[in-house]
Design a protein around this motif. Structure first.
Motif, PDB file in Angstrom:
ATOM      1  N   THR A 186      -3.103   3.052  -7.519  1.00 46.78           N
ATOM      2  CA  THR A 186      -3.506   3.552  -6.207  1.00 46.78           C
ATOM      3  C   THR A 186      -4.994   3.273  -5.979  1.00 46.78           C
ATOM      4  OG1 THR A 186      -3.935   5.772  -7.063  1.00 46.78           O
ATOM      5  CG2 THR A 186      -1.721   5.325  -6.191  1.00 46.78           C
ATOM      6  N   SER A 204     -10.667  -0.559  -5.728  1.00 47.25           N
ATOM      7  CA  SER A 204     -10.215   0.016  -6.999  1.00 47.25           C
ATOM      8  C   SER A 204     -11.191  -0.395  -8.086  1.00 47.25           C
ATOM      9  CB  SER A 204      -8.807  -0.482  -7.345  1.00 47.25           C
ATOM     10  OG  SER A 204      -8.428  -0.067  -8.646  1.00 47.25           O
ATOM     11  N   TYR A 213      -9.433   0.158 -14.265  1.00 49.41           N
ATOM     12  CA  TYR A 213      -7.993   0.441 -14.285  1.00 49.41           C
ATOM     13  C   TYR A 213      -7.202  -0.832 -14.569  1.00 49.41           C
ATOM     14  CZ  TYR A 213      -9.017   4.949 -12.039  1.00 49.41           C
ATOM     15  OH  TYR A 213      -9.487   6.210 -11.749  1.00 49.41           O
ATOM     16  N   LEU A 220      -1.714   6.741 -10.898  1.00 51.03           N
ATOM     17  CA  LEU A 220      -2.324   7.520  -9.818  1.00 51.03           C
ATOM     18  C   LEU A 220      -3.792   7.686 -10.184  1.00 51.03           C
ATOM     19  CD1 LEU A 220       0.475  10.238  -9.493  1.00 51.03           C
ATOM     20  CD2 LEU A 220       0.134   8.252  -7.998  1.00 51.03           C
ATOM     21  N   ALA A 221      -4.646   6.915  -9.538  1.00 57.48           N
ATOM     22  CA  ALA A 221      -6.036   6.797  -9.964  1.00 57.48           C
ATOM     23  C   ALA A 221      -6.887   7.976  -9.497  1.00 57.48           C
ATOM     24  CB  ALA A 221      -6.619   5.486  -9.431  1.00 57.48           C
ATOM     25  N   GLU A 267      -0.135   8.891  -1.678  1.00 57.82           N
ATOM     26  CA  GLU A 267       0.031   9.103  -3.111  1.00 57.82           C
ATOM     27  C   GLU A 267       1.047  10.202  -3.416  1.00 57.82           C
ATOM     28  OE1 GLU A 267      -3.788   9.424  -5.011  1.00 57.82           O
ATOM     29  OE2 GLU A 267      -4.448   7.508  -4.154  1.00 57.82           O
ATOM     30  N   ALA A 318       4.203   9.381  -5.663  1.00 58.49           N
ATOM     31  CA  ALA A 318       4.490  10.166  -6.867  1.00 58.49           C
ATOM     32  C   ALA A 318       5.903  10.731  -6.829  1.00 58.49           C
ATOM     33  CB  ALA A 318       3.467  11.287  -7.017  1.00 58.49           C
ATOM     34  N   GLY A 350      -1.139   9.842 -14.294  1.00 60.39           N
ATOM     35  CA  GLY A 350      -2.060  10.413 -13.324  1.00 60.39           C
ATOM     36  C   GLY A 350      -3.403  10.667 -13.978  1.00 60.39           C
ATOM     37  N   ARG A 356      -7.995  13.001 -10.379  1.00 60.70           N
ATOM     38  CA  ARG A 356      -7.317  13.314  -9.120  1.00 60.70           C
ATOM     39  C   ARG A 356      -5.820  13.029  -9.229  1.00 60.70           C
ATOM     40  NH1 ARG A 356      -7.130  12.551  -3.261  1.00 60.70           N
ATOM     41  NH2 ARG A 356      -5.292  11.250  -2.854  1.00 60.70           N
ATOM     42  N   GLY A 357      -5.465  11.951  -9.916  1.00 61.58           N
ATOM     43  CA  GLY A 357      -4.064  11.573 -10.062  1.00 61.58           C
ATOM     44  C   GLY A 357      -3.225  12.631 -10.753  1.00 61.58           C
ATOM     45  N   VAL A 360      -2.511  15.044  -8.046  1.00 57.99           N
ATOM     46  CA  VAL A 360      -1.473  14.522  -7.149  1.00 57.99           C
ATOM     47  C   VAL A 360      -0.094  14.757  -7.747  1.00 57.99           C
ATOM     48  CG1 VAL A 360      -0.489  12.422  -6.147  1.00 57.99           C
ATOM     49  CG2 VAL A 360      -2.960  12.790  -6.074  1.00 57.99           C
ATOM     50  N   GLY A 364      -0.153  13.371 -16.885  1.00 61.41           N
ATOM     51  CA  GLY A 364      -1.394  13.484 -16.134  1.00 61.41           C
ATOM     52  C   GLY A 364      -2.503  13.986 -17.032  1.00 61.41           C
TER      53      GLY A 364
END
Length: 236
Positions: free
Chosen positions: A9, A27, A31, A65-66, A95, A99, A111, A114-115, A118, A206
């Motif tokens: 993401t 991004s 990652y 989920l970045a 997102e 998810a 995740g 933040r991921g 999410v 996560g």
């Protein structure tokens, strides 16, 4: 052996290069580099079209989920705290939908920061909007101070990184109520949740810290690559 496609993401906002300012999909390269090192093929996902979610999930073998700005409080039924950075509603919508679709399709998910939030909110969980107020200190917001977290050795996370890990994970929000099917599997010394895992899922993990930043030594050095290794292995 073919490399599994792993979606990442991303931000969608104005960026500058040379004399140009244009909207861009952004991004951090760490990652993509982490996924590539682990044997995956990274693909950056612009947070634009909710109608593409099912196509993404069908075509991808894993999702990251970045990290990024805090989620909007409306996503988990709370009021926005004025001390929290302004949310990006388009990214929240995209997102959360991604998810939920990945969980439904049993697509491996990692995740990050933040991921992790999410993933928790997507499963019906809630967040602490402003952690310093709850703890009466801001030690979790310190940007350069490492701390040791305890990890459940029976979890997928624990099997990847071990029972203890030193991390740097500045954050002002945290998991409050866990979402459906999620378990806490890593904790700071003050019992703030630093890792969660989706039960019955091929790989739904996560973490509060940034394993993609820890590939080259320092806090969590070496363990970041192991977490991406575990994601790519599950994606295969």
């Amino acid at each position: 052996m073919s490399r599994p496609l792993i979606g990442i993401t991303a931000y969608f906002e104005a960026a500058r290069w040379g004399s140009w300012v244009r909207e861009a999909v952004l991004s951090p390269p760490s990652y993509a580099k982490s996924i590539e090192r682990a044997g995956g093929a990274p693909v950056v996902l612009p947070p634009l079209n909710l109608h593409a979610i099912d196509d993404y999930v069908r075509g991808l073998r894993g999702v990251v989920l970045a990290g990024g700005v805090p989620m909007g409080a409306d996503t988990y039924g709370a009021e926005q705290d004025e001390r929290v950075e302004e949310a990006q509603a388009h990214r929240d919508r995209f997102e959360l939908a991604l998810a939920r679709a990945a969980v439904q399709a049993d697509v491996p998910i990692l995740g990050i920061a933040r991921g992790m939030h999410v993933l928790n909110v997507a499963q019906g969980g809630t967040l602490i909007p402003w952690l310093p107020e709850v703890l009466d200190n801001d030690k979790h917001g310190e940007p350069h101070t490492p701390h040791v977290i305890q990890v459940s050795v029976s979890s997928k996370l624990g099997k990847a990184v071990g029972d203890k890990i030193e991390v740097v994970s500045p954050h002002t929000q945290s998991v409050r109520r866990l979402g459906n099917g999620l378990l806490a599997v890593a904790w700071a010394e003050d019992q703030i949740v630093e890792g969660i895992e989706l039960q019955g899922h091929r790989f739904g993990v996560g973490v509060q810290w940034h394993p993609e930043r820890s590939q080259e030594g320092g806090p969590a050095g070496g363990t970041g690559s192991k977490l991406f290794d575990a994601l790519v292995e599950a994606a295969r």
